[in-house]
Motif scaffolding. Structure first.
Motif, short mmCIF file in Angstrom:
data_model
loop_
_atom_site.label_atom_id
_atom_site.label_comp_id
_atom_site.label_asym_id
_atom_site.label_seq_id
_atom_site.Cartn_x
_atom_site.Cartn_y
_atom_site.Cartn_z
N LYS A 1 0.82 -1.22 0.00
CA LYS A 1 0.00 0.00 0.00
C LYS A 1 0.85 1.27 0.00
O LYS A 1 0.64 2.17 -0.82
N THR A 2 1.80 1.35 0.93
CA THR A 2 2.62 2.56 1.01
C THR A 2 3.53 2.67 -0.21
O THR A 2 3.80 3.78 -0.69
N THR A 3 3.98 1.55 -0.74
CA THR A 3 4.78 1.58 -1.98
C THR A 3 3.97 2.17 -3.12
O THR A 3 4.47 2.99 -3.90
N VAL A 4 2.70 1.79 -3.21
CA VAL A 4 1.83 2.37 -4.24
C VAL A 4 1.72 3.88 -4.03
O VAL A 4 1.82 4.66 -5.00
N PHE A 5 1.52 4.31 -2.79
CA PHE A 5 1.47 5.76 -2.51
C PHE A 5 2.75 6.45 -2.99
O PHE A 5 2.71 7.53 -3.59
N ASN A 6 3.89 5.84 -2.70
CA ASN A 6 5.17 6.43 -3.10
C ASN A 6 5.32 6.48 -4.61
O ASN A 6 5.93 7.41 -5.16
N LEU A 7 4.75 5.51 -5.30
CA LEU A 7 4.78 5.51 -6.77
C LEU A 7 3.84 6.57 -7.34
O LEU A 7 4.17 7.23 -8.33
N LEU A 8 2.68 6.74 -6.71
CA LEU A 8 1.73 7.73 -7.20
C LEU A 8 2.29 9.14 -7.11
O LEU A 8 2.03 9.99 -7.97
N THR A 9 3.05 9.40 -6.04
CA THR A 9 3.57 10.75 -5.81
C THR A 9 5.01 10.91 -6.28
O THR A 9 5.62 11.96 -6.06
N GLN A 10 5.55 9.87 -6.92
CA GLN A 10 6.88 9.89 -7.51
C GLN A 10 8.01 9.96 -6.49
O GLN A 10 9.15 10.30 -6.85
N PHE A 11 7.73 9.60 -5.22
CA PHE A 11 8.81 9.40 -4.28
C PHE A 11 9.60 8.15 -4.65
O PHE A 11 10.76 8.01 -4.28
N LEU A 12 8.95 7.23 -5.37
CA LEU A 12 9.61 6.09 -6.00
C LEU A 12 9.24 6.10 -7.48
O LEU A 12 8.14 6.50 -7.85
N LYS A 13 10.16 5.63 -8.31
CA LYS A 13 9.89 5.50 -9.73
C LYS A 13 9.52 4.05 -10.02
O LYS A 13 10.19 3.12 -9.55
N PRO A 14 8.46 3.80 -10.79
CA PRO A 14 8.07 2.42 -11.07
C PRO A 14 9.07 1.70 -11.97
O PRO A 14 9.74 2.33 -12.80
N THR A 15 9.14 0.40 -11.80
CA THR A 15 9.93 -0.42 -12.71
C THR A 15 9.27 -0.44 -14.08
O THR A 15 9.95 -0.41 -15.12
N SER A 16 7.94 -0.46 -14.08
CA SER A 16 7.17 -0.36 -15.33
C SER A 16 5.77 0.12 -14.98
O SER A 16 5.38 0.18 -13.82
N ARG B 1 2.47 3.07 -15.67
CA ARG B 1 2.38 4.52 -15.70
C ARG B 1 1.32 5.04 -14.74
O ARG B 1 0.40 4.31 -14.34
N VAL B 2 1.47 6.30 -14.39
CA VAL B 2 0.54 7.00 -13.50
C VAL B 2 0.00 8.20 -14.27
O VAL B 2 0.77 8.98 -14.84
N VAL B 3 -1.34 8.34 -14.28
CA VAL B 3 -1.98 9.43 -15.02
C VAL B 3 -2.83 10.24 -14.04
O VAL B 3 -3.66 9.68 -13.32
N TYR B 4 -2.62 11.56 -14.05
CA TYR B 4 -3.37 12.47 -13.19
C TYR B 4 -4.04 13.52 -14.06
O TYR B 4 -3.38 14.23 -14.82
N ARG B 5 -5.36 13.57 -13.98
CA ARG B 5 -6.15 14.49 -14.80
C ARG B 5 -5.78 14.39 -16.29
O ARG B 5 -5.63 15.39 -16.98
N GLY B 6 -5.61 13.15 -16.74
CA GLY B 6 -5.33 12.90 -18.15
C GLY B 6 -3.89 13.10 -18.56
O GLY B 6 -3.55 12.93 -19.74
N ARG B 7 -3.03 13.45 -17.61
CA ARG B 7 -1.62 13.74 -17.92
C ARG B 7 -0.73 12.65 -17.33
O ARG B 7 -0.84 12.31 -16.15
N ASP B 8 0.17 12.12 -18.13
CA ASP B 8 1.11 11.11 -17.66
C ASP B 8 2.15 11.80 -16.77
O ASP B 8 2.91 12.66 -17.23
N ILE B 9 2.16 11.43 -15.48
CA ILE B 9 3.08 12.06 -14.53
C ILE B 9 4.17 11.10 -14.08
O ILE B 9 4.91 11.40 -13.13
N THR B 10 4.32 9.97 -14.75
CA THR B 10 5.22 8.92 -14.29
C THR B 10 6.66 9.40 -14.15
O THR B 10 7.38 8.95 -13.25
N ALA B 11 7.09 10.29 -15.02
CA ALA B 11 8.49 10.74 -15.00
C ALA B 11 8.69 12.07 -14.29
O ALA B 11 9.80 12.59 -14.26
N MET B 12 7.64 12.60 -13.69
CA MET B 12 7.75 13.91 -13.05
C MET B 12 8.42 13.82 -11.68
O MET B 12 8.40 12.78 -11.02
N ALA B 13 8.99 14.94 -11.24
CA ALA B 13 9.57 15.03 -9.90
C ALA B 13 8.46 15.18 -8.86
O ALA B 13 7.40 15.74 -9.17
#
Length: 251
Positions: free
Chosen positions: A45-60, A62-74
């Motif tokens: 659960k907490t790992t998912v939170f960290n991935l959603l907020t980009q405190f961790l970068k996913p191995t594979s 993507r995360v989309v917020y309001r239609g925008r891919d934020i996977t690579a954002m800081a």
């Protein structure tokens, strides 16, 4: 609440040196909802939170917020978009008053969080908004109290006030009831219901009574994968969920 997702993930996966902590998670959080992410310890659960907020970068995936891919954002850029989180451990400045804590958060929003040479008059201009936020979380009477002297439940309320100072559209709460006495749980639960008006809340929570009372949608994780999703009533009747997570409480 609308059917439009404000936040979604597709095939979200995170590996740590060969250990798969999150495996192919597809998540959809509807705008205006209170959505819970639950599961046993170690479910991811907490790992998912960290991935959603980009405190961790996913191995594979993507995360989309309001239609925008934020996977690579800081992380800071994600927060500026309106996706803001709290943490399991209260993150307030203990030697500052409640008012000063909220004002620090407002300074950050105003763009001069580290500009301590600003005049007291400039900083005092933030006080009205800071006091309004304290009022929103029921801390008006404690504005001049040092954070260290607040009860645990009131510290969590103060943390929510500082989070609200960043004007989030989507508020991520990581175990907001952790370590709370019974009387604080009811107070903070009502606070979450209040601050959810006009925004979306995604929360990790172990207290199933809180989840049942507050949440419109529940996603259950087990071993890093989505086990079930639906209303609390729906997932609590799922035999896989009862076995993996709720069995001892719903036997």
């Amino acid at each position: 609440m609308t059917s439009t997702p404000i936040l979604s993930t597709a095939g979200l996966r995170k590996e740590f040196r060969g250990f798969v902590a999150v495996n192919g998670v597809d998540l959809s959080v509807r705008e205006g909802s209170i959505h819970a992410l639950i599961g046993p310890n170690g479910a991811g659960k907490t790992t998912v939170f960290n991935l959603l907020t980009q405190f961790l970068k996913p191995t594979s995936g993507r995360v989309v917020y309001r239609g925008r891919d934020i996977t690579a954002m800081a992380p800071a850029d994600v927060a500026r978009l309106g996706l803001v989180r709290s943490f399991q451990i209260s993150a307030v400045f203990p030697k500052l008053t409640a008012l000063a804590n909220v004002r620090v958060a407002l300074q950050r929003r105003a763009g001069f969080a580290t500009q301590f040479w600003r005049s007291s008059g400039v900083l005092a201009a933030l006080d009205d908004r800071a006091r309004a936020l304290l009022d929103d979380v029921g801390l008006s009477a404690h504005a001049e109290t040092d954070a260290a002297d607040l009860s645990y439940g009131r510290k969590r309320a103060l943390e929510i006030a500082t989070t609200l100072a960043l004007e989030p559209d989507l508020l991520l709460l990581d175990e907001p009831m952790a370590g709370m006495a019974h009387e604080d749980i009811g107070r903070v639960s009502e606070l979450i219901r209040t601050v959810a008006v006009g925004r979306t809340v995604l929360m990790v929570e172990h207290n199933l009574s809180v989840v049942a009372d507050l949440c419109d949608q529940v996603t259950v994780l087990a071993r890093g994968e989505v086990l079930a999703e639906g209303s609390y009533d729906e997932v609590s009747r799922d035999p896989r969920v009862r076995e993996a997570y709720m069995g001892s409480e719903h036997a």
